[in-house]
Design a protein around this motif. Sequence first.
Motif, PDB file in Angstrom:
ATOM      1  N   VAL A 203      20.210 -27.598  10.376  1.00 50.83           N
ATOM      2  CA  VAL A 203      20.139 -26.776  11.520  1.00 50.83           C
ATOM      3  C   VAL A 203      21.203 -25.730  11.826  1.00 50.83           C
ATOM      4  CG1 VAL A 203      19.458 -27.126  14.009  1.00 50.83           C
ATOM      5  CG2 VAL A 203      18.420 -28.432  12.119  1.00 50.83           C
ATOM      6  N   LEU A 204      22.404 -26.301  12.073  1.00 46.69           N
ATOM      7  CA  LEU A 204      23.627 -25.595  12.537  1.00 46.69           C
ATOM      8  C   LEU A 204      23.685 -24.476  11.477  1.00 46.69           C
ATOM      9  CD1 LEU A 204      26.298 -28.085  13.533  1.00 46.69           C
ATOM     10  CD2 LEU A 204      24.911 -26.687  15.018  1.00 46.69           C
ATOM     11  N   HIS A 205      23.670 -24.414  10.336  1.00 46.36           N
ATOM     12  CA  HIS A 205      23.919 -23.480   9.344  1.00 46.36           C
ATOM     13  C   HIS A 205      22.637 -22.572   9.401  1.00 46.36           C
ATOM     14  CE1 HIS A 205      22.825 -21.920   5.112  1.00 46.36           C
ATOM     15  NE2 HIS A 205      23.956 -21.913   4.929  1.00 46.36           N
ATOM     16  N   LEU A 323      24.677  -6.473   2.062  1.00 42.55           N
ATOM     17  CA  LEU A 323      25.296  -7.223   2.508  1.00 42.55           C
ATOM     18  C   LEU A 323      25.873  -8.338   1.235  1.00 42.55           C
ATOM     19  CD1 LEU A 323      23.524  -8.681   5.621  1.00 42.55           C
ATOM     20  CD2 LEU A 323      25.189  -7.086   5.779  1.00 42.55           C
ATOM     21  N   GLN A 324      26.995  -8.784   1.032  1.00 47.31           N
ATOM     22  CA  GLN A 324      27.584  -9.568   0.185  1.00 47.31           C
ATOM     23  C   GLN A 324      27.766 -10.946   0.857  1.00 47.31           C
ATOM     24  OE1 GLN A 324      30.321 -10.328  -3.441  1.00 47.31           O
ATOM     25  NE2 GLN A 324      30.880  -8.711  -2.534  1.00 47.31           N
ATOM     26  N   ILE A 325      27.423 -12.126   0.233  1.00 40.90           N
ATOM     27  CA  ILE A 325      27.726 -13.525   0.807  1.00 40.90           C
ATOM     28  C   ILE A 325      28.294 -14.038  -0.323  1.00 40.90           C
ATOM     29  CG2 ILE A 325      25.873 -13.445   2.275  1.00 40.90           C
ATOM     30  CD1 ILE A 325      24.311 -15.357   0.370  1.00 40.90           C
ATOM     31  N   TRP A 326      29.327 -14.998   0.299  1.00 45.09           N
ATOM     32  CA  TRP A 326      29.941 -16.030  -0.760  1.00 45.09           C
ATOM     33  C   TRP A 326      29.390 -17.560  -0.207  1.00 45.09           C
ATOM     34  CZ3 TRP A 326      32.960 -19.846   0.979  1.00 45.09           C
ATOM     35  CH2 TRP A 326      33.528 -20.733  -0.141  1.00 45.09           C
ATOM     36  N   GLY A 327      29.227 -18.321  -1.125  1.00 43.41           N
ATOM     37  CA  GLY A 327      28.947 -19.737  -0.750  1.00 43.41           C
ATOM     38  C   GLY A 327      28.975 -20.450  -1.918  1.00 43.41           C
ATOM     39  N   MET A 328      28.400 -21.872  -1.709  1.00 43.18           N
ATOM     40  CA  MET A 328      28.199 -22.631  -2.630  1.00 43.18           C
ATOM     41  C   MET A 328      27.413 -23.752  -2.422  1.00 43.18           C
ATOM     42  SD  MET A 328      32.309 -24.072  -2.997  1.00 43.18           S
ATOM     43  CE  MET A 328      31.963 -24.384  -4.551  1.00 43.18           C
ATOM     44  N   THR A 331      28.308 -25.872   0.390  1.00 42.97           N
ATOM     45  CA  THR A 331      28.494 -25.164   1.667  1.00 42.97           C
ATOM     46  C   THR A 331      27.284 -24.839   2.323  1.00 42.97           C
ATOM     47  OG1 THR A 331      29.064 -23.074   1.019  1.00 42.97           O
ATOM     48  CG2 THR A 331      30.885 -24.531   1.419  1.00 42.97           C
ATOM     49  N   CYS A 332      26.058 -25.546   1.927  1.00 40.16           N
ATOM     50  CA  CYS A 332      24.731 -25.339   2.413  1.00 40.16           C
ATOM     51  C   CYS A 332      23.926 -23.910   2.329  1.00 40.16           C
ATOM     52  CB  CYS A 332      24.798 -25.638   3.745  1.00 40.16           C
ATOM     53  SG  CYS A 332      24.201 -27.422   4.257  1.00 40.16           S
ATOM     54  N   PRO A 333      24.309 -22.976   1.801  1.00 36.99           N
ATOM     55  CA  PRO A 333      25.628 -22.296   1.121  1.00 36.99           C
ATOM     56  C   PRO A 333      26.385 -21.644   1.566  1.00 36.99           C
ATOM     57  CG  PRO A 333      23.715 -21.129   0.228  1.00 36.99           C
ATOM     58  CD  PRO A 333      23.229 -22.164   1.582  1.00 36.99           C
ATOM     59  N   LEU A 334      26.011 -21.017   2.994  1.00 37.00           N
ATOM     60  CA  LEU A 334      26.851 -20.079   3.289  1.00 37.00           C
ATOM     61  C   LEU A 334      28.111 -19.852   3.841  1.00 37.00           C
ATOM     62  CD1 LEU A 334      24.638 -17.750   5.785  1.00 37.00           C
ATOM     63  CD2 LEU A 334      25.302 -17.309   3.666  1.00 37.00           C
ATOM     64  N   GLY A 335      29.190 -19.243   3.267  1.00 40.58           N
ATOM     65  CA  GLY A 335      30.491 -19.317   3.555  1.00 40.58           C
ATOM     66  C   GLY A 335      31.142 -18.131   4.534  1.00 40.58           C
ATOM     67  N   VAL A 336      30.918 -16.771   3.938  1.00 40.72           N
ATOM     68  CA  VAL A 336      31.255 -15.567   4.407  1.00 40.72           C
ATOM     69  C   VAL A 336      29.983 -14.623   4.273  1.00 40.72           C
ATOM     70  CG1 VAL A 336      33.567 -16.201   4.258  1.00 40.72           C
ATOM     71  CG2 VAL A 336      32.446 -14.784   2.383  1.00 40.72           C
ATOM     72  N   ILE A 356      34.684  -3.104   2.759  1.00 40.64           N
ATOM     73  CA  ILE A 356      33.517  -4.340   2.601  1.00 40.64           C
ATOM     74  C   ILE A 356      32.981  -4.360   1.276  1.00 40.64           C
ATOM     75  CG2 ILE A 356      31.058  -4.472   3.414  1.00 40.64           C
ATOM     76  CD1 ILE A 356      31.790  -3.520   5.757  1.00 40.64           C
ATOM     77  N   TRP A 357      32.902  -3.451   0.562  1.00 29.36           N
ATOM     78  CA  TRP A 357      32.157  -3.502  -0.887  1.00 29.36           C
ATOM     79  C   TRP A 357      33.332  -4.279  -1.896  1.00 29.36           C
ATOM     80  CZ3 TRP A 357      30.069   1.913  -1.369  1.00 29.36           C
ATOM     81  CH2 TRP A 357      28.767   2.111  -0.542  1.00 29.36           C
ATOM     82  N   SER A 358      34.455  -4.245  -1.405  1.00 24.75           N
ATOM     83  CA  SER A 358      35.729  -5.012  -2.134  1.00 24.75           C
ATOM     84  C   SER A 358      35.881  -6.461  -1.840  1.00 24.75           C
ATOM     85  CB  SER A 358      36.752  -4.279  -2.412  1.00 24.75           C
ATOM     86  OG  SER A 358      37.435  -4.046  -1.029  1.00 24.75           O
ATOM     87  N   ARG A 359      35.249  -6.930  -0.832  1.00 27.75           N
ATOM     88  CA  ARG A 359      35.331  -8.337  -0.276  1.00 27.75           C
ATOM     89  C   ARG A 359      34.103  -9.154  -0.162  1.00 27.75           C
ATOM     90  NH1 ARG A 359      39.096  -4.605   1.787  1.00 27.75           N
ATOM     91  NH2 ARG A 359      40.900  -5.618   3.062  1.00 27.75           N
ATOM     92  N   GLN A 360      34.490 -10.254  -0.601  1.00 26.66           N
ATOM     93  CA  GLN A 360      32.912 -11.219  -0.366  1.00 26.66           C
ATOM     94  C   GLN A 360      32.351 -11.342   0.998  1.00 26.66           C
ATOM     95  OE1 GLN A 360      34.930 -11.412  -3.001  1.00 26.66           O
ATOM     96  NE2 GLN A 360      33.287 -11.432  -4.228  1.00 26.66           N
ATOM     97  N   GLY A 361      33.186 -11.311   2.056  1.00 27.53           N
ATOM     98  CA  GLY A 361      32.732 -11.144   3.469  1.00 27.53           C
ATOM     99  C   GLY A 361      33.722 -11.746   4.483  1.00 27.53           C
ATOM    100  N   ARG A 362      32.971 -11.794   5.704  1.00 24.80           N
ATOM    101  CA  ARG A 362      34.172 -12.150   6.856  1.00 24.80           C
ATOM    102  C   ARG A 362      33.939 -13.657   7.170  1.00 24.80           C
ATOM    103  NH1 ARG A 362      32.333 -10.965  12.568  1.00 24.80           N
ATOM    104  NH2 ARG A 362      30.599  -9.324  12.260  1.00 24.80           N
ATOM    105  N   LEU A 363      34.882 -14.139   8.090  1.00 24.89           N
ATOM    106  CA  LEU A 363      34.814 -15.404   8.466  1.00 24.89           C
ATOM    107  C   LEU A 363      33.547 -15.623   9.267  1.00 24.89           C
ATOM    108  CD1 LEU A 363      38.512 -16.152   8.972  1.00 24.89           C
ATOM    109  CD2 LEU A 363      37.202 -16.663   7.061  1.00 24.89           C
ATOM    110  N   GLN A 364      32.797 -16.739   9.293  1.00 31.15           N
ATOM    111  CA  GLN A 364      31.686 -17.104  10.249  1.00 31.15           C
ATOM    112  C   GLN A 364      32.150 -18.123  11.028  1.00 31.15           C
ATOM    113  OE1 GLN A 364      28.664 -15.164  10.009  1.00 31.15           O
ATOM    114  NE2 GLN A 364      29.954 -13.836   8.747  1.00 31.15           N
ATOM    115  N   PHE A 365      31.631 -18.136  12.115  1.00 32.14           N
ATOM    116  CA  PHE A 365      32.070 -19.588  13.038  1.00 32.14           C
ATOM    117  C   PHE A 365      31.470 -20.743  12.524  1.00 32.14           C
ATOM    118  CE2 PHE A 365      30.641 -22.236  16.580  1.00 32.14           C
ATOM    119  CZ  PHE A 365      31.944 -22.617  17.001  1.00 32.14           C
ATOM    120  N   GLY A 366      32.099 -21.741  12.660  1.00 31.55           N
ATOM    121  CA  GLY A 366      31.263 -22.926  11.941  1.00 31.55           C
ATOM    122  C   GLY A 366      31.973 -23.462  10.379  1.00 31.55           C
ATOM    123  N   ILE A 367      32.582 -22.327   9.966  1.00 35.12           N
ATOM    124  CA  ILE A 367      33.051 -22.450   8.739  1.00 35.12           C
ATOM    125  C   ILE A 367      34.559 -22.192   8.385  1.00 35.12           C
ATOM    126  CG2 ILE A 367      31.832 -20.997   7.417  1.00 35.12           C
ATOM    127  CD1 ILE A 367      31.891 -22.945   4.937  1.00 35.12           C
TER     128      ILE A 367
END
Length: 538
Positions: A203-205, A323-328, A331-336, A356-367
């Motif tokens: 739910v939080l994710h 939008l790029q995301i990284w996760g696994m 991690t439910c799976p969203l990280g950035v 933006i295109w050269s990075r996976q993404g930015r920090l999100q609140f909660g992880i």
Amino acid sequence: MLPGLMQTTPLQISGILTYAARAHAGREVVSRSVDEPLWRYDYAGLGERCAQAAHALRALGIAEGDRVSSLAWNNHRHLELFYAVTGAGAVLHTANPRLFDEQIAYTINHAESLVLFFDRNLLELVERIAGRLTTVRAFVMLSDEARLIPGAVGAVSYEALLAGRPMAYDWPVFDENAAAFLCYTSGTTGDPKGVLYSHRAVVLHAMSAGLSSAFGFTAFDVVMPCSSLYHATAWGLPFTALICGSKLVLPGDRMDGASLHELIEGEDVTFTGGVPTIWTMYLAWLEQTGRRPGVLKRVVIGGSAVPKAMAQAFRDRFGVEVLQIWGMTETCPLGVVSTPTPALAALGEDAMLDAIWSRQGRLQFGIELRTVDDEGHELPRDGESAGALVVRGPWTIRRYYRAEADVADAEGWFDTGDIATLDQFGFMRITDRKKDVIKSGGEWISSIDLENFAAGCPGVKIAAVIGVPHPKWEERPVLVVELHEGVEAATETVLDYLRPLVARWWLPDEVIIATVPLTATGKIDKKTLRARYGDRLS
Ligand code: ADP
């Protein structure tokens, strides 16, 4: 501490369903099942059928805490299991049909599932593994009664199971830390490992994914998850869409360009997402047919690094934002998520897109994210110091299912196995998976960066880089490229393309033109590539 005096209502997945059924009752769900016409209903209808499914589970003897497995694609019946099983307090193990038979059987046995729900075109697979399943006592085909094929396992039809049951269910209230989903990692090294998501984590994710720093859905969005429901709950999209009241389109198992386009155009999809290989196919299809992707606005891509050429093609040709995301799985799976910020916008449009295109993404609140060196010391957030990426937070794993010890350390940090940098803009960039890093003459070469460059070479469909043992340099990069259909290119052309883009010592020692094998989760299968080409330079 002075206790707060607010309510402690548990965060439960059933709460998402009852909310959507009330607040967005008429919002549509469209689903493509195996060999059936498109199915259409709305969130009120979803609520009713989930209630029926929950009653059916009870009739099958499923109690709170029991596990049931699914082997199914992205369709409405699988979605109903997402809510019915977890809402009733049981646990849904979403088995991955693309794994090897032994691994699928292993995960179902490890989960000790009592019932197996499966899509019609997976009957053969189910028949093959049935003899090895030690705990499953009922097989349910996700099909109507007319199309049921009981097969050797004597399956009953899902629709017959639901028929006539009450359309309301008194969803039980229980601890939000109770288990809801059991998702296994794909087992590229060793047996698959079970990650047991709690209601609270899911739910939080899902709430967090709806924020504008992440997907930012509105009730006007039409969301089509092409990430698999069986792989880390399709990035939580089946929950976030309901929370935001967006229309949901489920594409079944047909991820080819024409089938995706039919839904993107026909259902006015505004937001879709999946692994890069799907979008390579879709872009190629758009190119061949000269079609445009309807009113599509955003595509979220993750699971592997997004080639810059892909983000550029979507934006420049079709005005679609990537939008790029990284996760696994852990991690439910969203990280950035790679959404812009004022600090980046201040750099100007081109520089911002480049960043933006050269990075996976930015920090999100909660992880929380950190990079650490070999001794575990935190590295500076300077965009350059690369180290092991560790994460923690309410939707990060603590311990694998049925493991003896925690996998996160005493402070909650979980080592992702990725190597990354963090920067002053709050962005994270993956340079490699620990096991894929190429060590050449004591220096590191990022296989992801090289792949990204090579993917920009005209005619290249997929670029894969592996480190191959080398008598002098320890390891050297070898590039395997798969070309688009009908394209012919010499290996020299690819090298000429790379020469001005990368440092000389990064240039691959060899370019091989071949089909690139993919894993069960659609990633480049480097293990197979290493087995195939690992002796090229010795
Ligand atoms: P598996 O079961 O293969 O581990 P996961 O989907 O959990 O499946 O894989 C997670 C891994 O995928 C991450 O640790 C990372 O290496 C890779 N990954 C995910 N998203 C990205 C991305 N945007 N860029 C690069 N690598 C990614």
